[in-house]
Design an enzyme around this catalytic site. Structure first.
Site, PDB file in Angstrom:
ATOM      1  N   ASP A  97      32.325  -0.459 -91.407  1.00 35.74           N
ATOM      2  CA  ASP A  97      31.155   0.417 -91.394  1.00 35.74           C
ATOM      3  C   ASP A  97      30.156  -0.235 -90.449  1.00 35.74           C
ATOM      4  O   ASP A  97      29.762  -1.394 -90.664  1.00 35.74           O
ATOM      5  CB  ASP A  97      30.532   0.513 -92.791  1.00 35.74           C
ATOM      6  CG  ASP A  97      31.300   1.426 -93.730  1.00 35.74           C
ATOM      7  OD1 ASP A  97      32.460   1.771 -93.419  1.00 35.74           O
ATOM      8  OD2 ASP A  97      30.744   1.785 -94.781  1.00 35.74           O
ATOM      9  N   HIS A 154      38.384  -4.546 -91.983  1.00 34.54           N
ATOM     10  CA  HIS A 154      39.761  -4.097 -92.203  1.00 34.54           C
ATOM     11  C   HIS A 154      40.573  -4.107 -90.907  1.00 34.54           C
ATOM     12  O   HIS A 154      40.020  -4.220 -89.814  1.00 34.54           O
ATOM     13  CB  HIS A 154      39.741  -2.703 -92.819  1.00 34.54           C
ATOM     14  CG  HIS A 154      39.177  -2.667 -94.206  1.00 34.54           C
ATOM     15  ND1 HIS A 154      39.948  -2.493 -95.330  1.00 34.54           N
ATOM     16  CD2 HIS A 154      37.899  -2.821 -94.648  1.00 34.54           C
ATOM     17  CE1 HIS A 154      39.180  -2.531 -96.409  1.00 34.54           C
ATOM     18  NE2 HIS A 154      37.924  -2.735 -96.018  1.00 34.54           N
ATOM     19  N   SER A 256      26.712  -8.883 -89.634  1.00 32.50           N
ATOM     20  CA  SER A 256      26.978  -9.415 -88.342  1.00 32.50           C
ATOM     21  C   SER A 256      27.696  -8.441 -87.435  1.00 32.50           C
ATOM     22  O   SER A 256      27.364  -7.254 -87.440  1.00 32.50           O
ATOM     23  CB  SER A 256      27.669 -10.743 -88.441  1.00 32.50           C
ATOM     24  OG  SER A 256      27.589 -11.334 -87.187  1.00 32.50           O
TER      25      SER A 256
END
Length: 290
Positions: A97, A154, A256
């Site tokens: 995201d 992911h 980050s």
């Protein structure tokens, strides 16, 4: 879409104090406080949810008070159905995201950071020309995770883990204003590069640290915290670990940026992707051709 870019002088004014900060000292303190298991963190968690508009309805555990520490809340898992994976096996799904910071082609081993700034793939990957060579004229995307985002990372493709490289460095903020003003930012900050072999060729996923990011975690090692200052290369050889497309790879303990590198193969980014566009885990970023 992004709004107007602030004046350059304002970006510089906000960024200059970061040079003098003791980045690692600040981050170690935040690391310790974020892991304190106390009920006193509950008001902070609720404030954070309100301040950043965190959707707890997506969380596997929606109750803020159920998390033992602020870090446990920050690295929370989502419901299994919260981030559907693009069903097209030829699509490259987002690993995080995030908000797109930059994307495009790598030109003679150089990656665009922002207008007027670029940096080398070789430096990003720890200074090894052999490691950087497959990506010299490939494709890249830089994804910025803001405080409100889900902070697990992911796999954008199934692959065999070939090598990890921990590269020590500073911990500048990676907010948009610093990306626009601090030269070689992503090649200066502490980071962990994970290199995979996939059916489409080599793939690199680089997790870049930032101020207040006390550590980066990988699912196969836990916290990545080698002795400060030591570049650490782990060659997995015959112990290569296979991670499936969409599987969790790691997580940020605050902050980050993730940078993906692909080789020079037929591939096209989604036409509407541009700096400032928000994406979610599993959402298509582009498509392999052929």
């Amino acid at each position: 879409m992004p709004g107007a870019t602030p004046p350059r002088w304002l970006d510089l004014l906000k960024s200059l104090p970061l040079y003098a900060l003791p980045h690692h000292t600040v981050s170690r303190a935040v690391h310790a406080m974020a892991r304190m298991e106390t009920r006193l963190k509950d008001p902070l968690v609720r404030w954070f949810i309100r301040r950043y508009g965190v959707d707890m309805g997506e969380a596997a555990e929606p109750r803020p008070e159920a998390y033992a520490s602020f870090n446990a809340f920050f690295t929370r898992a989502l419901r299994p159905d919260a981030r559907p994976l693009d069903a097209d096996p030829g699509a490259l799904p987002s690993p995080a995201d995030s908000t797109v910071s930059a994307l495009g082609r790598i030109t003679h081993g150089r990656i665009i950071q922002a207008k007027g700034h670029d940096y080398s793939v070789e430096t990003l990957l720890g200074g090894d020309g052999r490691r950087a060579a497959p990506f010299r004229d490939g494709h890249f995307i830089t994804l910025y995770l803001s405080p409100r985002d889900y902070h697990r990372v992911h796999m954008p493709a199934a692959g065999l883990l070939r090598e990890t490289v921990y590269i020590p460095g500073r911990l500048f903020s990676v907010a948009p204003h610093t990306v626009r003003t601090i030269p070689n930012l992503f090649a200066r900050n502490e980071r962990v590069a994970c290199l995979f072999d996939t059916d489409r060729g080599p793939l690199a996923s680089i997790m870049v640290g930032a101020i207040n990011v006390g550590s980066i975690e990988l699912v196969w090692t836990g916290e990545v915290t080698p002795p400060r200052g030591d570049l650490t290369v782990t060659d997995y050889g015959d112990r290569a670990l296979r991670l499936e497309r969409g599987a969790e790879m790691g997580r940020f303990n605050l902050g980050s940026t993730v940078i993906l590198l692909l080789p020079d193969i037929p591939f096209a980014w989604r036409e509407d992707l541009a700096p400032g566009v928000r994406v979610k885990v599993g959402e298509r970023l582009g498509k392999f051709e052929g």
